[in-house]
Design an enzyme around this catalytic site. Structure first.
Site, PDB file in Angstrom:
ATOM      1  N   SER A 127       0.854  -1.195   0.000  1.00  0.00           N
ATOM      2  CA  SER A 127       0.000   0.000   0.000  1.00  0.00           C
ATOM      3  C   SER A 127       0.890   1.245   0.000  1.00  0.00           C
ATOM      4  O   SER A 127       1.690   1.428  -0.909  1.00  0.00           O
ATOM      5  CB  SER A 127      -0.957  -0.061   1.188  1.00  0.00           C
ATOM      6  OG  SER A 127      -2.035   0.834   1.021  1.00  0.00           O
ATOM      7  N   HIS A 172      -7.846  -5.741  -0.222  1.00  0.00           N
ATOM      8  CA  HIS A 172      -6.572  -5.058  -0.008  1.00  0.00           C
ATOM      9  C   HIS A 172      -5.780  -5.763   1.091  1.00  0.00           C
ATOM     10  O   HIS A 172      -6.210  -5.840   2.233  1.00  0.00           O
ATOM     11  CB  HIS A 172      -6.873  -3.608   0.399  1.00  0.00           C
ATOM     12  CG  HIS A 172      -5.689  -2.698   0.356  1.00  0.00           C
ATOM     13  ND1 HIS A 172      -4.957  -2.459  -0.787  1.00  0.00           N
ATOM     14  CD2 HIS A 172      -5.100  -1.938   1.328  1.00  0.00           C
ATOM     15  CE1 HIS A 172      -4.002  -1.600  -0.532  1.00  0.00           C
ATOM     16  NE2 HIS A 172      -4.057  -1.269   0.747  1.00  0.00           N
TER      17      HIS A 172
END
Length: 543
Positions: A208, A467
């Site tokens: 990320s 995610h």
């Protein structure tokens, strides 16, 4: 030279760097600042919270980090887990989400016990958290330690307004967190051999915002002197939440919130903010959020002015890549099939009236979409912003309302805009303007319970492969025990890292799938990783 001779030579070199005391006690490592004592954790040794920079407090707040120069007269205790850098943490319980300390710039080293090796390739982990929160202690290293073939190094860096506040000029240039990372990478290159690491075989990775940080570090031309290869999981420098506009406005608004008054001079603002308690500045983050933790990165990297002291970047990443003036190292960048669970899953959280928040978008889409999807500061006019919001809604929903039934289509907006599109765009730019191998994979294998369920605070909704579902199999402290297929995938990922760090050609494999080098392809080529298989996936570039 044969491999056996090479190993023998490396072992002799490693032994030469160790002191007699360290040879007798593997927990003792001698550094330029003095000796440190680590901890024996049964299967591995750990050396934690070793400072690499002077405390970034007082007059050093909002400045580039200074190398740690203190000398230890006694053995430094390296058995305390690294502290959180001060932050407003999205996942902290309660209304007050303040976590951490300002004096936090440290490095932690984890070395497996493996008598068959005298030195180890090195994996450096730059943690994620939207540039706003997170810490090394949130990322488990046990799976890699169990494999026994890699040293893991984790770094802390300044976050949120402490790490990224910028007025866009030389006074408050910004990117202090990125400069922390850069100094930490130099420290690792210079000192990792003392722990048994191989400085010529360093892989830098992140997830990320950590993945975006890795890409930004790669845009420094001499990054290839600090690392051999790089991996960006679900994050790169081109995503709209990474390098943002509007930082100067937010910096002066921060000054107003904490009591500096309505200033317009950067020097006065910096002086005032340096006089404030760091907790005041970090607590003010909540004033920049319009809903829950949205936008998730109100303070993030910026393009610095060319007259800034020690600027990190003075051009947008797209322009740097097009110039070809970036480090030529093999790079893997990735996304998951539904990366947009962050932060879309918040829409499925129930409100006090029992309805999900997603229904609010029917009346507030034009207000909230620019914050959720990070185009509030990039559009020139409100009409441009509204037109884009309308186009997105029509493209993904047609005439349907925002509802629980249409949630997965809304989540797809988040996936495409915040993660997928710019992963494709980044690989396309690198293959056209770079020379070193560039690889990609798509992960499609939903975990039983991941970050999406945590954000939505519910387990009755299918979110897809969210995610961090892949990264969690390598580093994250699992929310649930991994399934049998995930254990196999975890081993395949760790082997991928081991081989990538040691490859002389920069080649890359996952299980029995060889990654195509995109520089040599007409179409973008990814490896699609599923539960029990992998295959080549061909995709068209994003125009």
């Amino acid at each position: 030279m044969s491999r056996i001779c090479s190993i023998a030579f490396i072992c002799l070199a490693a032994a030469a760097t160790a002191t007699a005391e360290a040879a007798a006690d593997p927990l003792i490592v001698e550094l330029p600042n003095g000796k440190v004592r680590g901890r024996d954790n049964e299967g591995y040794y750990s050396y934690e919270s070793i400072p690499y920079a002077e405390p970034p407090v007082g007059e050093l707040r909002f400045e580039a980090p200074q190398p740690y120069a203190q000398q230890w007269s006694e053995v430094f205790d390296a058995t305390t887990p690294p502290a959180y850098c001060m932050q407003w943490n999205q996942f902290a319980e309660g209304a007050d989400k303040l976590v951490g300390i300002e004096d936090c710039l440290t490095i932690s080293v984890y070395k497996p016990k493996n008598s068959s090796r005298c030195s180890f390739p090195v994996v450096v982990n730059i943690h994620g958290g939207a540039f706003m929160f997170g810490a090394p202690v949130e990322h488990g290293h046990e799976p890699i330690m169990a494999s026994g073939n890699l040293i893991v190094v984790k770094i802390t860096y300044r976050l949120g307004p402490i790490g990224f506040l910028s007025t866009g000029d030389a006074t408050l240039s910004g990117n202090f967190g990125l400069k922390d990372q850069r100094l930490a990478l130099r420290w690792i290159k210079q000192n990792i051999a003392r722990f048994g690491g191989e400085p010529e075989n360093i892989l830098v990775l992140g997830h990320s915002a950590g993945g975006a940080s890795v890409h930004l570090q790669m845009l420094q031309e001499d990054f290839n002197q600090l690392a051999k290869v790089a991996v960006s999981f679900s994050g790169n420098a081109l995503h709209p939440w990474v390098v943002q506009q509007g930082a100067r406005r937010r910096a002066f608004e921060m000054g107003r919130i904490v009591g500096c008054g309505l200033l317009s001079d950067s020097v006065e603002l910096k002086k005032c903010l340096q006089s404030k308690d760091a907790s005041e500045i970090v607590r003010a983050v909540r004033q920049f959020l319009v809903f829950d933790y949205v936008p998730f990165a109100p303070f993030a990297p910026v393009v610095e002015s060319e007259d800034a002291p020690e600027p990190f970047i003075t051009q947008h990443p797209i322009d740097i890549i097009k110039s070809g003036k970036f480090a030529q190292v093999p790079w893997l960048t990735t996304y998951t099939q539904e990366d947009g669970t962050y932060n879309a899953a918040l829409l499925m959280a129930k409100q006090l009236n029992g309805a999900e928040f997603i229904e609010e978008l029917n009346s507030r889409w034009y207000e909230l979409a620019p914050h959720f999807l990070f185009y509030r500061d990039s559009k020139k006019t409100i009409d441009d912003m509204d037109d884009y919001s309308r186009d997105l809604r029509q493209q993904y929903l047609g005439n349907r309302n925002f509802s629980v039934e249409s949630y997965l289509d809304v989540q797809r907006i988040f996936t495409d805009i915040l993660f997928r599109n710019d992963t494709l765009r980044s690989i396309d730019l690198h293959r056209r303007h770079g020379k070193s191998p560039v690889y990609g994979y798509v992960y499609d294998n939903p975990t039983s319970r991941g970050s999406a369920q945590v954000l939505a605070q519910r387990d009755d909704t299918y979110f897809g492969t969210g995610h961090g579902d892949d990264y969690a199999l390598i580093f994250e402290k699992a929310i649930t025990q991994p399934r049998a297929d995930e254990k196999i995938i975890s081993k395949n990922f760790i082997r991928l890292l081991e081989d990538f760090a040691q490859s002389d050609s920069g080649s890359l494999t996952y299980d029995n799938c060889v990654f195509p080098n995109n520089i040599e392809q007409e179409q973008l080529q990814f490896i699609l990783i599923k539960s029990n298989s992998c295959e080549i996936l061909k995709l068209d570039p994003i125009s």
